[in-house]
Design a protein around this motif. Structure first.
Motif, PDB file in Angstrom:
ATOM      1  N   VAL A  68       0.848  -1.198   0.000  1.00 26.28           N
ATOM      2  CA  VAL A  68       0.000   0.000   0.000  1.00 26.28           C
ATOM      3  C   VAL A  68       0.881   1.245   0.000  1.00 26.28           C
ATOM      4  O   VAL A  68       1.823   1.355   0.798  1.00 26.28           O
ATOM      5  CB  VAL A  68      -0.919   0.001   1.234  1.00 26.28           C
ATOM      6  N   ASP A  77       1.598  11.430  -8.589  1.00 25.65           N
ATOM      7  CA  ASP A  77       0.145  11.541  -8.518  1.00 25.65           C
ATOM      8  C   ASP A  77      -0.356  11.272  -7.097  1.00 25.65           C
ATOM      9  O   ASP A  77      -0.175  10.179  -6.562  1.00 25.65           O
ATOM     10  CB  ASP A  77      -0.464  10.534  -9.503  1.00 25.65           C
ATOM     11  N   THR A  79      -3.235  10.716  -6.036  1.00 23.92           N
ATOM     12  CA  THR A  79      -4.291   9.711  -5.924  1.00 23.92           C
ATOM     13  C   THR A  79      -3.731   8.310  -5.675  1.00 23.92           C
ATOM     14  O   THR A  79      -4.485   7.387  -5.370  1.00 23.92           O
ATOM     15  CB  THR A  79      -5.166   9.684  -7.189  1.00 23.92           C
ATOM     16  N   LEU A  80      -2.413   8.158  -5.769  1.00 24.76           N
ATOM     17  CA  LEU A  80      -1.813   6.855  -5.485  1.00 24.76           C
ATOM     18  C   LEU A  80      -1.785   6.548  -3.988  1.00 24.76           C
ATOM     19  O   LEU A  80      -1.690   5.378  -3.601  1.00 24.76           O
ATOM     20  CB  LEU A  80      -0.386   6.798  -6.035  1.00 24.76           C
ATOM     21  N   GLY A  82      -2.625   5.361  -0.545  1.00 21.51           N
ATOM     22  CA  GLY A  82      -3.616   4.401  -0.074  1.00 21.51           C
ATOM     23  C   GLY A  82      -3.953   3.302  -1.064  1.00 21.51           C
ATOM     24  O   GLY A  82      -4.695   2.381  -0.725  1.00 21.51           O
ATOM     25  N   ARG A  83      -3.389   3.346  -2.259  1.00 21.50           N
ATOM     26  CA  ARG A  83      -3.685   2.337  -3.268  1.00 21.50           C
ATOM     27  C   ARG A  83      -2.745   1.144  -3.118  1.00 21.50           C
ATOM     28  O   ARG A  83      -1.582   1.287  -2.746  1.00 21.50           O
ATOM     29  CB  ARG A  83      -3.539   2.918  -4.679  1.00 21.50           C
ATOM     30  N   ARG A  84      -3.266  -0.047  -3.458  1.00 18.38           N
ATOM     31  CA  ARG A  84      -2.416  -1.239  -3.485  1.00 18.38           C
ATOM     32  C   ARG A  84      -1.746  -1.322  -4.845  1.00 18.38           C
ATOM     33  O   ARG A  84      -2.411  -1.250  -5.886  1.00 18.38           O
ATOM     34  CB  ARG A  84      -3.235  -2.504  -3.220  1.00 18.38           C
ATOM     35  N   VAL A  85      -0.434  -1.506  -4.822  1.00 14.47           N
ATOM     36  CA  VAL A  85       0.343  -1.510  -6.057  1.00 14.47           C
ATOM     37  C   VAL A  85       1.473  -2.524  -5.946  1.00 14.47           C
ATOM     38  O   VAL A  85       1.840  -2.959  -4.851  1.00 14.47           O
ATOM     39  CB  VAL A  85       0.943  -0.115  -6.359  1.00 14.47           C
ATOM     40  N   MET A 108      -0.907  -1.090 -10.808  1.00 12.82           N
ATOM     41  CA  MET A 108      -2.042  -1.133  -9.890  1.00 12.82           C
ATOM     42  C   MET A 108      -2.506  -2.573  -9.716  1.00 12.82           C
ATOM     43  O   MET A 108      -2.613  -3.333 -10.686  1.00 12.82           O
ATOM     44  CB  MET A 108      -3.191  -0.277 -10.422  1.00 12.82           C
ATOM     45  N   GLU A 111      -8.719  -4.988  -7.584  1.00 10.82           N
ATOM     46  CA  GLU A 111      -9.375  -5.135  -6.284  1.00 10.82           C
ATOM     47  C   GLU A 111      -9.525  -6.590  -5.876  1.00 10.82           C
ATOM     48  O   GLU A 111      -9.419  -6.926  -4.688  1.00 10.82           O
ATOM     49  CB  GLU A 111     -10.745  -4.449  -6.327  1.00 10.82           C
ATOM     50  N   SER A 115      -2.489  -9.200  -2.591  1.00 11.42           N
ATOM     51  CA  SER A 115      -1.132  -8.700  -2.784  1.00 11.42           C
ATOM     52  C   SER A 115      -0.157  -9.849  -3.004  1.00 11.42           C
ATOM     53  O   SER A 115       0.778  -9.744  -3.807  1.00 11.42           O
ATOM     54  CB  SER A 115      -0.704  -7.866  -1.574  1.00 11.42           C
ATOM     55  N   THR A 278       0.461  -4.731 -16.113  1.00 11.06           N
ATOM     56  CA  THR A 278      -0.985  -4.567 -15.932  1.00 11.06           C
ATOM     57  C   THR A 278      -1.743  -5.718 -16.576  1.00 11.06           C
ATOM     58  O   THR A 278      -2.673  -6.278 -15.977  1.00 11.06           O
ATOM     59  CB  THR A 278      -1.443  -3.225 -16.532  1.00 11.06           C
TER      60      THR A 278
END
Length: 322
Positions: A68, A77, A79-80, A82-85, A108, A111, A115, A278
């Protein structure tokens, strides 16, 4: 934070759990709280000194991680957060509770994908997809996939028929891995731990020929396969060297039958691999590419993970969990 420091070049024992400073991102970088860290076969070669390290030890080891985003640097950016990557480091730093990496390396995580599964499938899928695109299969070809039960080979075996292979012959190391390669979609499997396996391959072909070889073993074995390949259309995609050396093939070996060898390596190739991340994770979510996890170990068991990989015992990816 806890991290695994490579204290020098050598055996798995040089990977030591230590407390180190938590990293902070620079311009164009971000930091993730790691949830899953894949242990990659090439990392064992870096640790042992067979491949050159990008920096001198001591250094926090590791190339990839999933987790995360907890901090971003300038020009990243927002908006990244808190995102899982998944991320790829600049060559070191992923065997840790917190990992700093270029924001440009982010993939990314869908959902519905864990992980751990994302970490396990990312490298294998993102290498397999450009390999299959480069092979340009037409629907009628016989392909050979080396080391088909694990790693990139397992992804190739799952996807080959979709991409146009008519017959999939695989190699694997030992009975258990041979069974796994069969379950993944191979029509026939040959044990490549047998010294005469190229002879066994010709017997399996029974007068037919190989159109495409996905060569991850390299070494002198690659030359032994040339006589079994389709003249003019036969092509080898060389992307690994499990034997310890690249494919020992010269132009003079290829010319008599009009064969080709494509070296799947170098910066441009790696950029294509990166762009395929991706698609690999999307396929894992859709079920067309199944993540294969052998075991999940704690971060401080990194040395154990390297020992297991060097023994060739895992059937699937080993994932470290901080």
């Amino acid at each position: 934070m806890q991290a695994i420091v490579m204290t020098g070049i050598g055996g798995p024992e040089v990977l030591v759990a230590q407390d180190v400073a938590t990293p902070h991102p620079g311009v164009g970088e971000l930091v993730i709280r790691a949830e899953a860290i894949p242990v990659l076969f090439p990392e064992t070669k870096l640790r042992s000194g067979e491949f050159p390290m990008p920096v001198e030890p001591p250094v926090v080891f590791g190339f990839q991680a999933a987790g995360v985003v907890v901090e971003i640097g300038d020009e990243v950016d927002a908006t990244l957060l808190g995102r899982r990557v998944t991320v790829a480091t600049a060559g070191f730093g992923s065997y840790a509770e917190f990992v700093c990496a270029p924001a440009s390396s982010v993939t990314m995580i869908p959902e519905d994908l864990s992980s751990a599964d994302a970490a396990a499938v990312l490298m294998d899928g993102s290498v397999a997809l450009p390999l299959l695109a480069t092979a340009a299969l037409t629907g009628s070809e016989t392909v050979l996939i080396e080391a088909a039960a694990t790693g990139v080979g397992s992804a190739l075996t799952q996807l080959a028929r979709e991409f146009g292979a008519a017959r999939v012959i695989a190699t694997a190391g030992g009975p258990e891995k041979s069974m796994r390669a069969k379950a993944l979609g191979a029509d026939e499997v040959i044990d490549h731990t047998a010294p005469d396996w190229p002879t066994r391959l010709r017997e399996t072909l029974d007068g037919t020929t190989l159109d495409v070889v996905f060569d991850s073993i390299g070494g002198t074995t690659a030359r032994d396969l040339l006589a079994a390949m389709t003249p003019v259309r036969g092509r080898i995609l060389s992307y690994g060297w499990l034997s310890g050396a690249p494919a020992q093939i010269s132009a003079m070996d290829l010319l008599p039958h009009g064969l080709t060898l494509t070296a799947c390596a170098g910066p441009d190739w790696l950029a294509e691999v990166s762009r395929s991340g991706t698609a690999a994770l999307e396929r894992a979510t859709a079920g067309t590419l199944t993540p294969r996890i052998d075991s999940v170990l704690s971060l401080d068991e990194a040395a154990k993970a390297h020992r297991l990989i060097e023994q060739r015992s895992p059937i699937g990816k080993i994932v470290l969990r901080p």
